[in-house]
Design a protein around this motif. Sequence first.
Motif, short mmCIF file in Angstrom:
data_model
loop_
_atom_site.label_atom_id
_atom_site.label_comp_id
_atom_site.label_asym_id
_atom_site.label_seq_id
_atom_site.Cartn_x
_atom_site.Cartn_y
_atom_site.Cartn_z
N VAL A 219 0.84 -1.19 0.00
CA VAL A 219 0.00 0.00 0.00
C VAL A 219 0.88 1.24 0.00
N ASP A 220 1.90 1.24 0.85
CA ASP A 220 2.95 2.26 0.82
C ASP A 220 2.39 3.69 0.84
N GLY A 221 1.40 3.90 1.70
CA GLY A 221 0.87 5.24 1.87
C GLY A 221 -0.13 5.69 0.82
N ALA A 222 -0.54 4.79 -0.09
CA ALA A 222 -1.52 5.17 -1.12
C ALA A 222 -2.81 5.63 -0.46
N SER A 223 -3.47 6.59 -1.08
CA SER A 223 -4.71 7.13 -0.52
C SER A 223 -5.95 6.40 -1.00
N GLY A 224 -5.80 5.59 -2.05
CA GLY A 224 -6.96 4.86 -2.57
C GLY A 224 -6.56 3.97 -3.71
N MET A 225 -7.57 3.52 -4.48
CA MET A 225 -7.33 2.62 -5.60
C MET A 225 -8.32 2.93 -6.71
N GLY A 226 -8.03 2.44 -7.90
CA GLY A 226 -8.92 2.61 -9.04
C GLY A 226 -8.95 1.36 -9.90
N VAL A 227 -9.95 1.30 -10.79
CA VAL A 227 -10.10 0.18 -11.72
C VAL A 227 -10.31 0.77 -13.11
N THR A 228 -9.53 0.30 -14.09
CA THR A 228 -9.70 0.74 -15.48
C THR A 228 -9.76 -0.47 -16.40
N VAL A 229 -10.21 -0.23 -17.62
CA VAL A 229 -10.21 -1.26 -18.67
C VAL A 229 -8.97 -1.02 -19.53
N GLU A 230 -8.14 -2.06 -19.64
CA GLU A 230 -6.88 -1.93 -20.38
C GLU A 230 -6.73 -3.07 -21.39
N PRO A 231 -5.81 -2.92 -22.35
CA PRO A 231 -5.53 -4.03 -23.28
C PRO A 231 -5.04 -5.25 -22.51
N ALA A 232 -5.30 -6.44 -23.08
CA ALA A 232 -4.87 -7.68 -22.43
C ALA A 232 -3.38 -7.60 -22.11
#
Length: 250
Positions: A219-232
């Motif tokens: 996690v290393d201090g991250a404030s949050g997370m996200g999800v995206t659609v990416e190429p395989a």
Amino acid sequence: MTTVDLHRMTGAYALHALSDDENAAFERHLPGCEPCAQETAELRATAARLGLAATTAPAVGLREQVLRRITTVRQLPPEVPAQAPPVRPGPRTRALSRWALAACLAAATALGGTTVWQYQRAEDARGQAGRAARVTDEVAAVLSAPDARTRGARLADGATGTVVVSRGLDRAVFAVSGMAHPPGGKVYQLWFDDDGTMRSAGLMDPGRSDQAVLLRGAVDGASGMGVTVEPAGGSERPTSAPLALMSFPG
């Protein structure tokens, strides 16, 4: 049905135990009730913890792995008869012996190659099973950590997601339910949000609608997370608008 009744349905909703009418009514109520949304997310995370603690799924293809490995088990050598008196070979005998030796060498080479291939396949299968077991253990450790904190969110197409963070372990797990399959040639990629800078946290399984994913890295201090659609195969940086952005629980 009263508002009080709806407040009491968080547990049944988290376990998918409501009727269709009750489920629809509760989902209409949920967006406007922060306590119910929080309690539902926590109950789902708890259910996931209990499930991982109580069950151990066998490795994929375990039966095939066992059958392949049988072929690599060394057999007992044949009994060697008492040595016969030496016979001086004639020219024809020597010629036959050379042919027999060549055939034995060719057979040994072919069988040796097959054995090496089978051994490598067995080693690969053991490595995959070992890695899967380690990931499962790490997911369970995060979900059951004493300092685990959860936060839930509604995603696109009715899917729900819950992030579980253990600051002590410096790891996070993202559990999702009802996620639509990504378009062909695409994959869902997870990201740590480092104060606006997105850091890859691994890929989701495109063939599963319900899954719990250990975010890759600390996690290393991250404030949050996200999800995206990416190429395989994923991307080094997000190439599409996020499907979800979730801040980590404090």
